[in-house]
Enzyme design. Structure first.
Site, PDB file in Angstrom:
ATOM      1  CE  LYS A 171      -1.742   3.119   2.647  1.00  0.00           C
ATOM      2  NZ  LYS A 171      -1.989   4.290   1.742  1.00  0.00           N
ATOM      3  N   GLY A 229       2.537   4.842  13.017  1.00  0.00           N
ATOM      4  CA  GLY A 229       3.575   3.765  13.634  1.00  0.00           C
ATOM      5  C   GLY A 229       3.157   3.273  14.841  1.00  0.00           C
ATOM      6  CD  GLU A 248      13.535   2.340   9.965  1.00  0.00           C
ATOM      7  OE1 GLU A 248      13.714   3.283  10.624  1.00  0.00           O
ATOM      8  OE2 GLU A 248      14.141   0.972  10.211  1.00  0.00           O
ATOM      9  CB  CYS A 282      12.941  10.066   8.169  1.00  0.00           C
ATOM     10  SG  CYS A 282      12.966   8.815   6.841  1.00  0.00           S
ATOM     11  CD  GLU A 381       9.979  13.916  11.179  1.00  0.00           C
ATOM     12  OE1 GLU A 381       8.813  13.196  11.737  1.00  0.00           O
ATOM     13  OE2 GLU A 381      10.962  13.452  10.762  1.00  0.00           O
TER      14      GLU A 381
HETATM   15  P1  ADP Z   1       2.297  11.095   6.701  1.00  0.00           P
HETATM   16  O1  ADP Z   1       1.950  11.979   7.859  1.00  0.00           O
HETATM   17  O2  ADP Z   1       3.854  11.478   6.463  1.00  0.00           O
HETATM   18  O3  ADP Z   1       1.606  10.975   5.509  1.00  0.00           O
HETATM   19  P2  ADP Z   1       1.793   8.784   7.590  1.00  0.00           P
HETATM   20  O4  ADP Z   1       2.069   7.870   8.867  1.00  0.00           O
HETATM   21  O5  ADP Z   1       0.201   9.145   7.901  1.00  0.00           O
HETATM   22  O6  ADP Z   1       2.706   9.714   7.523  1.00  0.00           O
HETATM   23  O7  ADP Z   1       1.594   7.818   6.145  1.00  0.00           O
HETATM   24  C1  ADP Z   1       2.384   6.891   6.091  1.00  0.00           C
HETATM   25  C2  ADP Z   1       1.523   5.573   5.302  1.00  0.00           C
HETATM   26  O8  ADP Z   1       0.937   4.981   6.256  1.00  0.00           O
HETATM   27  C3  ADP Z   1       0.944   6.005   4.405  1.00  0.00           C
HETATM   28  O9  ADP Z   1       0.816   5.024   3.158  1.00  0.00           O
HETATM   29  C4  ADP Z   1      -0.328   6.148   4.781  1.00  0.00           C
HETATM   30  O10 ADP Z   1      -1.560   6.091   3.918  1.00  0.00           O
HETATM   31  C5  ADP Z   1      -0.624   5.139   5.984  1.00  0.00           C
HETATM   32  N1  ADP Z   1      -1.459   5.038   6.882  1.00  0.00           N
HETATM   33  C6  ADP Z   1      -1.930   6.141   7.307  1.00  0.00           C
HETATM   34  N2  ADP Z   1      -2.894   6.015   8.560  1.00  0.00           N
HETATM   35  C7  ADP Z   1      -2.861   4.573   8.532  1.00  0.00           C
HETATM   36  C8  ADP Z   1      -3.639   3.500   9.288  1.00  0.00           C
HETATM   37  N3  ADP Z   1      -4.398   4.039  10.327  1.00  0.00           N
HETATM   38  N4  ADP Z   1      -3.342   2.621   9.147  1.00  0.00           N
HETATM   39  C9  ADP Z   1      -2.408   1.928   8.227  1.00  0.00           C
HETATM   40  N5  ADP Z   1      -1.757   2.819   7.555  1.00  0.00           N
HETATM   41  C10 ADP Z   1      -2.189   4.007   7.538  1.00  0.00           C
END
Ligand code: ADP
Length: 480
Positions: A171, A229, A248, A282, A381
């Site tokens: 994804k 995360g 990460e 990062c 950050e």
């Molecule tokens: P950023 O704020 O830098 O976009 P995110 O942590 O939101 O960082 O996004 C990193 C990845 O995690 C993306 O592919 C995002 O779609 C996915 N993501 C965001 N929310 C969720 C969630 N609740 N469960 C699983 N994946 C998620």
């Protein structure tokens, strides 16, 4: 035309799609990408689980040849794929092409690693008994990737996953599905059996959550924000089979500059670490921790160098920095620029929203001075082209400030002193230490990862990737 998902060896259309918008020119739509439904994700996971028994036992020569072929095609198309990447993410074209080359090299590296996976044999406490230690693939791995490295991060998760015999559900981030889709197209033609690799595009809340909640996914490799995360970690632990995880996340990386540093080199390291790729790495340095005697001349020369940076459309050859990735990220950068000033920091340079020939999210690189470690601008950050200079009296204070963070991804020092360089290498609380080099910019054959709130689980990349993508089995045999 809507670019479809790839599930069970077939391209699958969806009723919903999103536009992938060029941050250098918001009038430019790269393409529309299908949004997977919950049912699509379940099908992708089922396809991966069905493909796993055969793929996990497939010939290492076959895996080698497939990975080598994928790397070959990526490298042969580096200019076109680099252009796509820069268009959707906003990093300058040279960096876009460089990232594509990196992805190709990663596939080549792991093509070789297919042939090198080794086990161990021990003597037993019990005479006549043999103890064999082997590594087996983990199963179905869910790969969830961020927007800042749209092809390199998918590549450094996909290549080892395949090399060691796992099946994949990828994804990619909503903002940058284009590069992942192009990579999926290459994988779809590379000779992989159906179901071994699946692409499901869409939001974190639908597609990401469906992967996390599935009981048929064995492991999750995630790169993204700290907040997400933590959700990933909770979901992995809560699932019946306790998914293996590799996270990460963020950083608040320090670059220490000591009085004895080669000042030109230090300014170059700071400029690169803090501002290249719009500070959206990062491993970017957002804290420049500078000792007293060199402080003023360092700041003056860094500001001079910042004035030389050209912020413009990522595809223009003269651009040294492209736009911020989207409006949400720009808003966050601007919020921190205001906050830093409210906290008493001095905005010594930049931080202005810029107009260019095309509408985009342009921000001039910003430097704060008069910052101390208690301020939020020094602790949280930002993920933009914003750096803060923290003045300290000596090396001891610099090291203490460098480690005074909940993160621990990368830490750099500029010094000509072997004594301080060696001490910093040993005592910096970070997964990566850089001496007289920018905090960002790592090699693909070396382990990558951090400490504290930056990372969780085994390292990525290089030979160390096998820790996550394989599971160890210990077999005791009495040859009867
Ligand atoms: P950023 O704020 O830098 O976009 P995110 O942590 O939101 O960082 O996004 C990193 C990845 O995690 C993306 O592919 C995002 O779609 C996915 N993501 C965001 N929310 C969720 C969630 N609740 N469960 C699983 N994946 C998620």
């Amino acid at each position: 035309m809507i670019q479809p998902n790839y599930i069970g060896g077939e391209w699958r259309h969806a009723s919903e799609a999103i536009a992938n918008i060029n941050p250098s020119n918001t009038n430019d739509i790269v393409a529309h990408y299908a949004q997977a439904t919950h049912a699509d994700v379940q099908d992708a996971i089922d396809a991966a689980a069905t493909a796993f028994p055969a793929w996990s036992r497939s010939s290492i020569q076959l895996r080698h040849d497939i990975l080598k072929g994928i790397g070959d095609e990526i490298l042969a198309r580096k200019d076109e794929l680099g252009m796509l990447l820069s268009r959707e993410e906003g990093k300058v074209l040279a960096d876009g092409i460089g990232e594509v080359v990196r992805a190709g090299q990663i596939f080549h590296f792991f093509a070789g690693e297919c042939l090198r996976l080794a086990g161990d044999r021990l003597a037993s406490m019990r005479p006549g008994v043999e103890v064999d230690i082997t590594r087996e693939p983990v199963g179905v791995v869910g790969l969830i990737t961020p927007w800042n490295f749209p092809i390199a991060i998918p590549a450094w998760k996909i290549a080892p996953a395949l090399a060691y015999g796992n099946c994949i559900v990828l994804k990619p981030a909503e903002l940058v599905p284009g590069s992942a889709h192009a990579l999926a197209d290459i994988l779809a033609r590379a000779g992989l059996p159906a179901g071994v690799f699946n692409l499901v595009m869409g939001s974190g809340s639908v597609v990401g959550e469906a992967i996390l909640r599935s009981d048929n996914v064995d492991a999750i490799s995630f790169t993204g924000s700290v907040t997400t995360g933590r959700k990933v970690a909770e979901a992995c632990v809560a699932s019946d089979r306790m998914k293996k995880m590799q996270l990460e996340m963020g950083g608040k990386n320090p670059l220490v500059v000591l009085d004895d540093a080669d000042i030109e080199l230090a300014v170059g390291c700071a400029l690169n670490s803090a501002f290249y790729q719009t500070g959206q790495r990062c491993t970017a340095a957002s804290r420049l921790i500078v000792t007293d005697k060199i402080h003023d001349s360092f700041v003056e020369r860094l500001i001079d160098a910042m004035h030389g940076l050209v912020v413009d459309d990522a595809l223009k050859p003269e651009a040294s920095i492209g736009p911020v990735v989207d409006q949400r990220q720009l808003d966050q950068d601007l919020r921190y620029l205001r906050l830093g000033q409210e906290e008493g920091g001095r905005l010594a340079c930049g931080g202005e929203v810029l107009a260019r020939a095309t509408p985009g999210f342009y921000l001039s690189p910003a430097l704060f001075t008069e910052i101390d470690q208690t301020m939020r601008i020094a602790r949280e950050e930002v993920f933009g082209p914003v750096a803060a200079v923290i003045r300290v009296k000596d090396y001891g204070a610099a090291l203490a400030a460098a480690n005074d963070t909940r993160f621990g991804l990368s830490a750099g020092i500029c010094t000509t002193s072997l004594k301080y360089a060696s001490h910093f290498k040993r005592n910096a609380e970070a997964g990566t230490v850089m001496v007289n080099l920018p905090t960002a910019g790592t090699d693909y054959h070396a382990p990558f990862g951090g400490r504290k709130g930056s990372s969780y689980g085994p390292r990525e990349q290089g030979r160390y990737a096998q820790e996550f993508y394989t599971t160890v089995k210990t077999a005791y045999t009495l040859p009867a």
